[in-house]
Design a protein around this motif. Structure first.
Motif, short mmCIF file in Angstrom:
data_model
loop_
_atom_site.label_atom_id
_atom_site.label_comp_id
_atom_site.label_asym_id
_atom_site.label_seq_id
_atom_site.Cartn_x
_atom_site.Cartn_y
_atom_site.Cartn_z
N ILE A 119 0.84 -1.21 0.00
CA ILE A 119 0.00 0.00 0.00
C ILE A 119 0.87 1.25 0.00
O ILE A 119 0.56 2.24 -0.67
N GLN A 120 1.97 1.21 0.72
CA GLN A 120 2.88 2.35 0.76
C GLN A 120 3.51 2.60 -0.61
O GLN A 120 3.64 3.75 -1.05
N ALA A 121 3.90 1.52 -1.29
CA ALA A 121 4.50 1.65 -2.62
C ALA A 121 3.50 2.21 -3.63
O ALA A 121 3.89 2.91 -4.58
N MET A 122 2.23 1.94 -3.43
CA MET A 122 1.18 2.45 -4.31
C MET A 122 0.74 3.86 -3.91
O MET A 122 -0.18 4.41 -4.53
N GLU A 123 1.36 4.41 -2.86
CA GLU A 123 1.05 5.75 -2.35
C GLU A 123 -0.43 5.87 -1.95
O GLU A 123 -1.09 6.88 -2.21
N LEU A 124 -0.92 4.83 -1.28
CA LEU A 124 -2.32 4.82 -0.84
C LEU A 124 -2.44 4.87 0.68
O LEU A 124 -3.54 4.69 1.21
N THR A 125 -1.32 5.10 1.39
CA THR A 125 -1.45 5.38 2.82
C THR A 125 -2.02 6.78 2.98
O THR A 125 -1.73 7.68 2.19
N ASN A 126 -2.83 6.96 4.02
CA ASN A 126 -3.57 8.22 4.21
C ASN A 126 -4.42 8.55 2.99
O ASN A 126 -4.52 9.70 2.56
N ASN A 127 -4.99 7.49 2.44
CA ASN A 127 -5.91 7.61 1.32
C ASN A 127 -7.01 6.59 1.54
O ASN A 127 -6.72 5.42 1.86
N LEU A 128 -8.26 6.99 1.39
CA LEU A 128 -9.37 6.08 1.65
C LEU A 128 -9.35 4.84 0.77
O LEU A 128 -9.91 3.81 1.13
N MET A 129 -8.68 4.93 -0.37
CA MET A 129 -8.63 3.79 -1.27
C MET A 129 -7.68 2.70 -0.76
O MET A 129 -7.75 1.56 -1.21
N GLY A 130 -6.77 3.04 0.16
CA GLY A 130 -5.88 2.03 0.72
C GLY A 130 -6.65 0.95 1.46
O GLY A 130 -6.55 -0.24 1.13
#
Length: 276
Positions: A131-142
């Motif tokens: 999830i971090q590699a996809m830059e979805l931390t602090n994102n509701l889509m994570g």
């Protein structure tokens, strides 16, 4: 022998009453303290009834201080997107696996079964790095991505329902010239209604009550959900138990109402979709 039988019956009822007491006593404490003023809470014991069940100031204060509007909004967004993706992907996958014969079909289903025996905690580091590699931390889509990818129960519920739908319906539609997509959309998916209702209820309650994923992946205040909202509210107002009880009751009400009115669909769907 008769006295022994009566003693056994009495022991069973005593055990049931003890279990009911153990289940209902904590919610009772929450309810009676949610309506108490701060003076009442200090003056009375925790199990005493409040002077009035019309004292709603605690609920208004908890709703505002715990940032409930934002928390409920974020939770609804996560649940809504997750349910749409779960239903579309899960039903389409199970239609393909349950209706068609292809190479490695059995292995594919077995891999889903194998995934259920892997302890969740052992995959958390990999999940977080992904999830971090996809830059979805602090994102509701994570969290949405995690909830969609980690749902195995829906596969088996949908799969059992698909296998119980007569294949003659597909053949009749094919004779009429319907495509596979049209068959799935017009025939199969409507017949999966009970399974879909079961999945919606179970998934909604699961996401609503989950605190680990939002706490780990949504650390910013603007991404708060109901579970992390309650945790943060408790840390700031740990001395105001009447406010904490009100916040807990506010969060409990939606799932309690959902379960009470729709429990028949849960039991019917899980029973009908059980692996025989």
């Amino acid at each position: 022998m008769k006295n022994r039988h009566r003693g056994w019956v009495a022991a069973k009822y005593a055990t049931l009453l003890a279990a009911v007491f153990g289940i209902l006593f904590p919610p009772y404490i929450i309810v009676v303290n949610a309506f108490k003023t701060s003076e009442e809470f200090l003056r009375k014991s925790a199990i005493e009834l409040p002077d009035s069940f019309l004292h709603l100031a605690n609920f208004a204060a908890a709703f505002d201080k715990a940032d409930m509007p934002r928390a409920f909004g974020n939770t609804i967004v996560i649940i809504g997107i997750t349910l749409v993706l779960n239903i579309l992907i899960g039903s389409a996958f199970c239609y393909a696996v349950g209706r068609f014969q292809f190479k490695f079909r059995g292995i594919l289903v077995s891999l889903f079964l194998f995934a259920t025996i892997i302890p969740t905690i052992t995959t958390q580091v990999v999940n977080y790095k992904t999830i971090q590699a996809m830059e979805l931390t602090n994102n509701l889509m994570g969290p949405v991505l995690l909830y969609v990818g980690a749902d195995i129960l829906q596969i088996y519920i949908y799969l059992q329902f698909v296998r119980n739908i007569p294949y003659e319906l597909d053949e009749s539609a094919m004779i009429e010239g319907a495509s596979l997509l049209r068959i799935f959309r017009s025939i199969i998916f409507p017949l999966l209604g009970p399974a879909t209702a079961t999945i919606v209820i179970l998934k909604t309650i699961s996401i609503y009550n989950d605190m680990f994923v939002p706490y780990l992946y949504l650390s910013r205040p603007e991404h708060v959900v109901v579970s992390t909202s309650l945790m943060r509210f408790f840390s700031v107002n740990s001395g105001d138990w009447q406010l904490i009880s009100s916040a807990i009751l506010i969060i409990m009400i939606p799932t309690a109402v959902l379960y009470l009115f729709l429990q028949k669909y849960i039991f019917a769907g899980v029973t009908s979709g059980a692996v025989k």
